[in-house]
Each structure stands twice: as C-alpha cells, then as structure tokens.
Design a protein around this motif. Structure first.
Motif, PDB file in Angstrom:
ATOM      1  N   TYR A  17      70.238  19.184 -65.383  1.00  0.00           N
ATOM      2  CA  TYR A  17      71.429  19.746 -64.629  1.00  0.00           C
ATOM      3  C   TYR A  17      71.253  19.227 -63.227  1.00  0.00           C
ATOM      4  O   TYR A  17      70.315  18.984 -62.796  1.00  0.00           O
ATOM      5  N   LYS A  18      72.452  19.433 -62.534  1.00  0.00           N
ATOM      6  CA  LYS A  18      72.593  19.001 -61.065  1.00  0.00           C
ATOM      7  C   LYS A  18      73.091  20.236 -60.311  1.00  0.00           C
ATOM      8  O   LYS A  18      74.145  20.739 -61.039  1.00  0.00           O
ATOM      9  N   ALA A  19      72.661  20.300 -59.105  1.00  0.00           N
ATOM     10  CA  ALA A  19      73.352  21.622 -58.487  1.00  0.00           C
ATOM     11  C   ALA A  19      74.958  21.482 -58.069  1.00  0.00           C
ATOM     12  O   ALA A  19      75.745  22.301 -58.284  1.00  0.00           O
ATOM     13  N   ARG A  20      74.979  20.367 -57.830  1.00  0.00           N
ATOM     14  CA  ARG A  20      76.433  19.927 -57.432  1.00  0.00           C
ATOM     15  C   ARG A  20      77.429  19.384 -58.608  1.00  0.00           C
ATOM     16  O   ARG A  20      76.929  19.042 -59.659  1.00  0.00           O
ATOM     17  N   GLY A  21      78.717  19.641 -58.414  1.00  0.00           N
ATOM     18  CA  GLY A  21      79.783  19.362 -59.547  1.00  0.00           C
ATOM     19  C   GLY A  21      80.012  20.395 -60.704  1.00  0.00           C
ATOM     20  O   GLY A  21      79.030  21.408 -61.002  1.00  0.00           O
ATOM     21  N   CYS A  22      80.937  20.243 -61.400  1.00  0.00           N
ATOM     22  CA  CYS A  22      81.318  21.251 -62.548  1.00  0.00           C
ATOM     23  C   CYS A  22      80.985  20.570 -63.779  1.00  0.00           C
ATOM     24  O   CYS A  22      81.024  19.164 -63.815  1.00  0.00           O
TER      25      CYS A  22
END
Length: 407
Positions: free
Chosen positions: A49-54
């Motif tokens: 996962y990445k902190a940014r984006g939906c």
C-alpha cells in the motif's frame, strides 16, 4: 439492505470490525467499507500500500474504498494527531466522492479511537439522507486525557464540543460497555443508546482450527500469556513488576504476544532487571491467536488505573473466555466485574504488581481440574452473553430498524 461501514481501521489490520463485516456479507447484506491505508499498530504503511491516493479493493465479499492518510508513526503525539485528522479530511472529501454513486441504506460507524472518525460518516449520511449508527468502543475526550496525548484544556474543550455534535447527530448509539451510557448522556441526554457488547470470531471457540505457529516460550512451564497492544493504556509496567516478584519461581513464564509503543521499554527492562521469566514473543496474525491463547495456563489482561478505563471492557476478555482459559484481570471497574461475575478467573486492582504476582501464584497452586473449571465458566458466560452469531443477528436488527425509521 446495503450497509456502508466507516472505520479508520479495517483488514488487514486486526480489529473486530473485520469479523462483523464478513458476517454481514454471509447474511446476504451488501457491504461497502470506507477506511484508510493500513498502518496500525507499527505506524508504517503496510507493504503493498501507499499513503497517498485512493484504492478500491475487495475482501470476503465486502467492497473496500481506501482513502489516503498520514501514518501514525511511533510514540509521537503530533504524528498521531496528523493520522487522525488526515483520515477525517480524506474520508470527508475523497470518500464522499468515491461513494457518490453507491446507494447505501444505512451507515455503521465502528469507532475505537478516534471517535472523530464519525464526522465524515455524518457528512455522508447527510448527503445521502440515510441513518448513521455509531458503535462506541472508546470514550472521547476522556481517553485523550487518560493516555496523556492531549493536556491543553482548550484543545480538550474543542474536542468535547465536536463529540457532543457527533452524539447528537447520530441516529442510534451502540455502546460496548454499560458504563459508557452515563458519559454519553452527559453530552447528549436525549440520545438513543443501546448496549451492544463485543464478541470475537468463532475460531476462538475452536483453537485447533487456525494457524499453529512455533513459539518456544510456550513449550514448557506454567505459561501466563498477555496478548494485544503493548501501550500506555495497558500499563504494561505492572507485568514487568510482577515478573520481578516471580523470578524465584523458575517454572512460571510471562509471555507477551503483541506489539506497541511500550514494547521497547519492556525489552530494556528485561535486560536491566535480568528477567529470564518474561518473554516478548512478537506480534502474530489474528488467525494464530486462538491456538496461541489455548496454550496458556492463564491469560492476562491489564488496564491503567484511570476512571475511563474502569468503564472499558477490553475485547480480549471475550477472546480469553471463548478460548476457555483462566483469566487474571489487572483492572478496575466493568472488565473486572465481568470476570468475577463469570467466575472465570481472578480480578485484582489495576497497576498492582504485587497483587498480580499473587494471582499468578494462586492459579499456579490450583489443581489442573480447578483451572479447567474456571476456563469452562468463562466459555459458558461467553456463549450466554457474547456469542458472535447472536450479536451479528442483533446488529442486523438494529440496522434494519434504523433504516425503516429514517424512511
């Protein structure tokens, strides 16, 4: 019926809401989940996962809508505040946009800390003109003060004002502990409040069905297991104190399964005090916990000596009862009362290391048959009061009722 669950925490993070969502799907209910990027409890975004984006994904038949957030970090009040605020803003803006074409019938807010995560749910409920059911797991602002994260009185007053708004705008409030009623009524005297206790996944009633990891610390001796978050609220210094007092009893082992902000402190104490009877075994997936807990001779639950925690019932009490092992409850108030009422173990005062050590010795001195009886008492109390399937049926009833009332 189509239910929108709003929760900052969701799978692969290990929270009770996972089992509730899965069981709702199994009952033929369409479930959507608005949540953040997984980062609890280590404070780092999970791999993949990445902190940014939906992100949109699915799990066990539930549709998951993930919004960006700022990871909580490690033992940092400022990062934790950013974590809370970032989810609220992302869920309110990005979440509302993602869900704009979803025709939900009711919103269910699973609300451990922070309670403020109910704000985007209320906004979405207002846009969609559907009821909001709030499930309170933790009292705010009381828990903020108790853990010491917020000391500024002005900030506390501001949180109180927002909490009052949340309670008054929610259509139904479910509480996981009976004493929560009084605290909530202080902010919203006319609120409809219903007691709805926590449960655990059915796998805890069949400990041999899940993962069976190898944990050398559990291979011998009289094993006392503490499982879960290792943080300030759990007052884990009392476990260190008890271990110090039990050093001469060579066959007694205290084993900690979990992680949290106080884990490194415990590791330092083990070295400084030469505590060869206290083991930090690490964190395990929830699928392994039934089997691990079943290997204990006694199970330990602790909470700090604060008024707010005396009103709280940690979810691990239900897990311990379902597994069927004697419980040592180092806490005050409602959680201790339940253990005593069930005759499922021994309750001692919160943060009293001497009393905890004495409780360990009392269970150690019992016959295996007597300890087994305490475990069976807990299992019976669990079936009568915390059965997962019955509580899911009750939840469906609450959600259906509010949906019909709103219409």
């Amino acid at each position: 019926m189509r239910v929108l669950i709003v929760s900052q925490y969701f799978w692969p993070e290990g929270f009770r809401i996972n089992e509730l969502a899965e069981s709702l799907v199994q009952r033929g209910i369409d479930v959507d989940v608005l949540t953040g990027k997984p980062n609890y409890p280590e404070g780092k975004i999970y791999e993949g996962y990445k902190a940014r984006g939906c992100v949109r994904e699915s799990w066990q038949g539930a549709n998951i809508f993930r919004v960006p957030l700022f990871p909580r970090g490690f033992r940092s009040a400022s990062r934790l505040a950013l974590n809370y605020l970032s989810f609220i803003l992302s869920a309110a803006i990005a979440g509302t946009w993602q869900l704009r074409r979803i025709k939900s019938d009711v919103i269910f807010v699973y609300a451990p800390s922070p309670l403020l995560q109910a704000l985007p749910a209320l906004l979405i409920g207002w846009f969609k003109r559907i009821p909001v059911v709030l499930y309170v797991q933790d009292l705010w602002p009381e828990s903020l003060e108790a853990t010491g994260y917020v000391r500024n009185r002005l900030a506390i007053r501001m949180v109180e004002w927002v909490v009052k708004l949340i309670y008054r705008r929610s259509d139904l409030i479910l509480v996981s502990s009976l004493p929560f009623r009084g605290s909530i009524q202080r902010f919203s005297p006319s609120a409809e409040i219903v007691y709805y206790p926590n449960s655990v996944d059915a796998s805890f009633c069949d400990p041999q069905s899940g993962l069976k990891p190898d944990v050398p610390a559990l291979d011998e001796g009289f094993r006392v297991i503490f499982a879960g978050n290792v943080g300030a609220a759990q007052a884990v210094h009392v476990i260190v104190d008890a271990a110090q007092r039990l050093k001469e009893h060579r066959d007694i082992r205290l084993v900690v399964l979990g992680s949290g902000s106080e884990l490194e402190w415990m590791r330092t104490q083990i070295q400084e005090r030469e505590l060869d009877n206290l083991f930090l075994a690490g964190r395990f997936p929830v699928q392994a916990m039934p089997n691990l807990l079943s290997r204990a001779d006694a199970l330990l639950v602790t909470l700090a000596d604060r008024k707010i925690f005396a009103e709280t019932v940690p979810n691990k009490i239900q897990a311990y009862m379902a597994v069927g092992r004697p419980i040592i409850a180092s806490m005050n108030g409602e959680g201790a009362r339940i253990v005593q009422e069930a005759n499922a173990g021994i309750a001692v005062a919160a943060e009293d290391g001497a009393a905890m050590a004495d409780a360990v010795l009392r269970l150690h001195a019992m016959s295996q048959a007597d300890r087994d009886q305490l475990g069976e008492n807990g299992k019976r109390y669990y079936r009568q009061n915390f059965d997962h399937e019955q509580l899911v049926d009750d939840l469906v009833g609450h959600l259906t009722k509010m949906m019909k009332v709103k219409k």
